[in-house]
Design a protein around this motif. Structure first.
Motif, PDB file in Angstrom:
ATOM      1  N   ARG A  83      30.432 -17.527-125.154  1.00  0.00           N
ATOM      2  CA  ARG A  83      29.361 -18.151-125.929  1.00  0.00           C
ATOM      3  C   ARG A  83      28.908 -17.225-127.054  1.00  0.00           C
ATOM      4  N   VAL A 123      31.118 -14.357-119.911  1.00  0.00           N
ATOM      5  CA  VAL A 123      30.154 -14.143-118.826  1.00  0.00           C
ATOM      6  C   VAL A 123      30.327 -12.736-118.245  1.00  0.00           C
ATOM      7  N   TYR A 164      20.461 -34.803-123.245  1.00  0.00           N
ATOM      8  CA  TYR A 164      19.650 -33.859-124.029  1.00  0.00           C
ATOM      9  C   TYR A 164      20.211 -33.737-125.454  1.00  0.00           C
ATOM     10  N   SER A 217      20.307 -28.049-131.817  1.00  0.00           N
ATOM     11  CA  SER A 217      21.116 -27.284-130.864  1.00  0.00           C
ATOM     12  C   SER A 217      22.586 -27.480-131.168  1.00  0.00           C
ATOM     13  N   LEU A 249      22.416 -18.473-118.336  1.00  0.00           N
ATOM     14  CA  LEU A 249      23.029 -17.251-117.817  1.00  0.00           C
ATOM     15  C   LEU A 249      22.104 -16.026-117.871  1.00  0.00           C
ATOM     16  N   PHE A 296      30.409 -19.568-113.171  1.00  0.00           N
ATOM     17  CA  PHE A 296      30.953 -20.927-113.128  1.00  0.00           C
ATOM     18  C   PHE A 296      32.370 -20.975-113.688  1.00  0.00           C
ATOM     19  N   ASP A 327      30.739 -27.961-118.909  1.00  0.00           N
ATOM     20  CA  ASP A 327      30.913 -26.692-119.624  1.00  0.00           C
ATOM     21  C   ASP A 327      32.207 -26.691-120.439  1.00  0.00           C
ATOM     22  N   VAL A 375      19.537 -29.505-119.771  1.00  0.00           N
ATOM     23  CA  VAL A 375      20.662 -30.441-119.835  1.00  0.00           C
ATOM     24  C   VAL A 375      20.767 -31.242-118.529  1.00  0.00           C
ATOM     25  N   PHE A 397      19.202 -15.765-115.480  1.00  0.00           N
ATOM     26  CA  PHE A 397      19.707 -15.653-114.105  1.00  0.00           C
ATOM     27  C   PHE A 397      20.155 -14.215-113.843  1.00  0.00           C
ATOM     28  N   TYR A 414      25.872 -15.738-128.280  1.00  0.00           N
ATOM     29  CA  TYR A 414      24.470 -15.435-127.943  1.00  0.00           C
ATOM     30  C   TYR A 414      23.773 -14.901-129.183  1.00  0.00           C
ATOM     31  N   ASN A 423      18.513 -22.183-115.463  1.00  0.00           N
ATOM     32  CA  ASN A 423      19.771 -22.898-115.731  1.00  0.00           C
ATOM     33  C   ASN A 423      20.716 -22.020-116.529  1.00  0.00           C
ATOM     34  N   THR A 442      24.614 -28.019-129.153  1.00  0.00           N
ATOM     35  CA  THR A 442      25.098 -29.025-128.207  1.00  0.00           C
ATOM     36  C   THR A 442      25.373 -30.363-128.908  1.00  0.00           C
TER      37      THR A 442
HETATM   38  C1  WQD Z   1      26.438 -19.760-120.680  1.00  0.00           C
HETATM   39  C2  WQD Z   1      27.716 -19.409-119.932  1.00  0.00           C
HETATM   40  C3  WQD Z   1      28.202 -20.912-118.127  1.00  0.00           C
HETATM   41  C4  WQD Z   1      24.704 -19.827-115.721  1.00  0.00           C
HETATM   42  C5  WQD Z   1      22.977 -24.286-122.727  1.00  0.00           C
HETATM   43  C6  WQD Z   1      22.762 -25.698-123.198  1.00  0.00           C
HETATM   44  C7  WQD Z   1      22.683 -25.752-124.695  1.00  0.00           C
HETATM   45  C8  WQD Z   1      21.629 -24.767-125.233  1.00  0.00           C
HETATM   46  C9  WQD Z   1      21.820 -23.406-124.666  1.00  0.00           C
HETATM   47  C10 WQD Z   1      19.557 -25.952-125.526  1.00  0.00           C
HETATM   48  C11 WQD Z   1      28.574 -20.620-119.576  1.00  0.00           C
HETATM   49  C12 WQD Z   1      27.928 -19.529-117.606  1.00  0.00           C
HETATM   50  C13 WQD Z   1      25.659 -19.913-116.717  1.00  0.00           C
HETATM   51  C14 WQD Z   1      25.077 -19.315-114.457  1.00  0.00           C
HETATM   52  C15 WQD Z   1      27.307 -18.966-115.296  1.00  0.00           C
HETATM   53  N1  WQD Z   1      20.308 -25.184-124.864  1.00  0.00           N
HETATM   54  N2  WQD Z   1      26.938 -19.481-116.504  1.00  0.00           N
HETATM   55  N3  WQD Z   1      26.362 -18.890-114.303  1.00  0.00           N
HETATM   56  O1  WQD Z   1      25.675 -23.962-121.197  1.00  0.00           O
HETATM   57  O2  WQD Z   1      26.311 -22.540-123.186  1.00  0.00           O
HETATM   58  O3  WQD Z   1      24.212 -23.805-123.233  1.00  0.00           O
HETATM   59  O4  WQD Z   1      21.912 -23.459-123.234  1.00  0.00           O
HETATM   60  O5  WQD Z   1      19.789 -26.540-126.529  1.00  0.00           O
HETATM   61  O6  WQD Z   1      22.379 -27.058-125.023  1.00  0.00           O
HETATM   62  O7  WQD Z   1      23.854 -26.484-122.741  1.00  0.00           O
HETATM   63  O8  WQD Z   1      24.380 -21.854-121.759  1.00  0.00           O
HETATM   64  O9  WQD Z   1      23.396 -19.993-120.490  1.00  0.00           O
HETATM   65  O10 WQD Z   1      23.823 -22.191-119.301  1.00  0.00           O
HETATM   66  O11 WQD Z   1      25.755 -20.789-119.956  1.00  0.00           O
HETATM   67  O12 WQD Z   1      28.458 -18.572-115.078  1.00  0.00           O
HETATM   68  O13 WQD Z   1      24.276 -19.238-113.506  1.00  0.00           O
HETATM   69  O14 WQD Z   1      27.363 -18.820-118.676  1.00  0.00           O
HETATM   70  O15 WQD Z   1      29.228 -21.529-117.409  1.00  0.00           O
HETATM   71  O16 WQD Z   1      29.912 -20.221-119.673  1.00  0.00           O
HETATM   72  P1  WQD Z   1      25.262 -23.091-122.290  1.00  0.00           P
HETATM   73  P2  WQD Z   1      24.241 -21.211-120.323  1.00  0.00           P
END
Ligand code: WQD
Ligand code: NAD
Length: 355
Positions: free
Chosen positions: A243, A281, A161, A137, A212, A230, A307, A99, A215, A245, A210, A139
């Protein structure tokens, strides 16, 4: 969609052309396609993967498959390879998916994702292949007007994206309409996580993850010091983002169900792939600590731009049309991620070395 009778058993023995098959979701889907005795040709430029992941798939299943290095923007090569392979159906994973990077380099994203899909559709037309399952997605929905998101929720993606996915969805709808007996299943994934239970294949992000789950697992294995959370002031159970998952093995199974569906029906259907259950999270961190026996150090930072508080699927259409429902929960997601991470601390590191 309408039913048709051209394929005797829509669930077995198909010739499946898989773009982006060396990637995270592609490899998990390959394992199931090959186990179900489908014939597969993978087409990937390895821009975000390596051929090693395909060697791991070969170790997992007892069936070989074709593998071609190529870029989906290369229409001439796609046309040649598709013409030779003569597929019943295409599963289209190939594309760029960050993204943040898409907002910085939108033209690159339109080129790979939209232009690449145009080239693919032209090559499919030349090969008279009229069925496709596409990686879309959640998204595409943008900010929630109501929750959970069902497939009739308005589409208003908020980043470049997401807009590439939105445009591809529209294009596939038009392609199906013009094609008479064509079919497209647009799978709108929520948040794919987890790995194959063997620990042989999994998610292997380049650079800083990028998302969760990768990471968290890199903090647990000691590759990173601390997880930044975040924001903890959202309107959720504990203030952190919530989210839906979805275990990548369940997601792979949804693709097999979609292949069966597309082979038995005409028309274009968008279908959510999620569990219908939200996890925050902090809940994910706690579940990962339990599964791994490791501490996951975290620090709450500011909110990440773009977000939302909560994203959860209404997954009933997938059950109704595909007969698919998620089976695996957060404990399996964390345990399998940990197995993959601990068996492969640097991922498929050995890019360029033995698998
Ligand atoms: C999940 C939660 C973050 C990382 C993204 C894309 C989406 C799809 C899936 C492709 C949120 C929090 C995250 C970190 C955190 N991809 N977080 N610290 O944003 O729901 O979706 O991936 O199509 O289009 O936008 O997923 O895993 O990034 O975040 O606190 O280091 O974890 O704020 O609440 P997201 P994510
Ligand atoms: P991935 O990056 O692991 O896999 C994508 C594969 O496509 C890689 O092997 C990459 O090398 C290949 N590829 C990229 N551009 C290419 C091109 N121009 N020509 C040929 N191959 C190319 O990603 P993934 O997580 O497996 O995602 C697969 C698909 O699902 C993508 O389209 C992605 O947008 C979509 N999706 C992913 C998520 C997610 O969170 N992982 C969520 C929703 C949708």
């Amino acid at each position: 969609m309408t039913a048709r009778n051209t394929i005797d058993d829509p669930h077995t023995g198909k010739r499946v052309f898989v773009t982006g098959g060396a990637g995270y979701i592609g490899t998990h889907t390959l394992v199931q396609l090959l186990s179900e005795r489908h014939s597969v040709c993978v087409f990937d430029n390895y821009s975000n993967s390596s051929p090693q992941s395909l060697e791991r798939v070969r170790r997992l299943v007892n069936h070989d498959f074709d593998q071609v290095e190529g870029d989906i923007r290369d229409e001439a090569k796609l046309t040649r390879v598709l013409g030779e392979f003569n597929p019943d159906i295409v599963i289209h994973f190939a594309g760029l998916k960050s993204v943040g990077e898409a907002n910085l380099f939108p033209v690159k994203y339109y080129e790979h994702n939209v232009q690449g899909t145009i080239a693919l559709l032209k090559a499919m037309d030349a090969a008279k292949c009229k069925r496709i399952v596409f990686s879309s997605s959640a998204t595409v929905y943008g900010a929630a007007k109501y929750l959970p998101y069902d497939e009739n929720h308005p589409l208003a993606p908020e980043n470049a994206y997401g807009r590439t996915k939105y445009h591809i969805e529209g294009m596939l709808g038009d392609w199906v309409k013009a094609g008479g007996d064509a079919s497209a299943v647009l799978l709108r994934y929520f948040n794919p996580v987890g790995a194959h239970e063997s620990g042989l294949i999994g998610e292997d992000p380049n650079d800083v993850p990028n998302n969760l789950m990768p990471f968290i697992s890199q903090v647990a294995i000691g590759r990173r010091d601390v997880l930044g959370i975040f924001g903890n002031d959202y309107d959720t159970r504990d203030g952190t983002g919530e989210r839906d998952y979805i275990h990548v093995v369940d997601l792979a199974a949804a693709h097999l169900a979609a292949v069966g569906y597309a082979c038995a029906h005409t028309g274009c259907e968008a279908i959510n792939v999620g569990t219908g259950t939200g996890v925050t999270v902090l809940e994910m961190v706690a579940a990962f600590e339990k599964a791994s026996g490791r501490k996951v150090a975290y620090r709450v930072t500011g909110r990440r731009e773009g977000d939302v508080a909560t994203s959860v699927a209404d997954a009933t259409k997938a059950l109704r049309l595909l007969g698919w429902t998620a089976r695996l929960g957060i404990d399996e997601m964390c345990a399998s991620t940990w197995k993959w991470q601990s068996k492969n601390p640097q991922g498929y590191v050995q890019r360029g070395k033995a698998a």
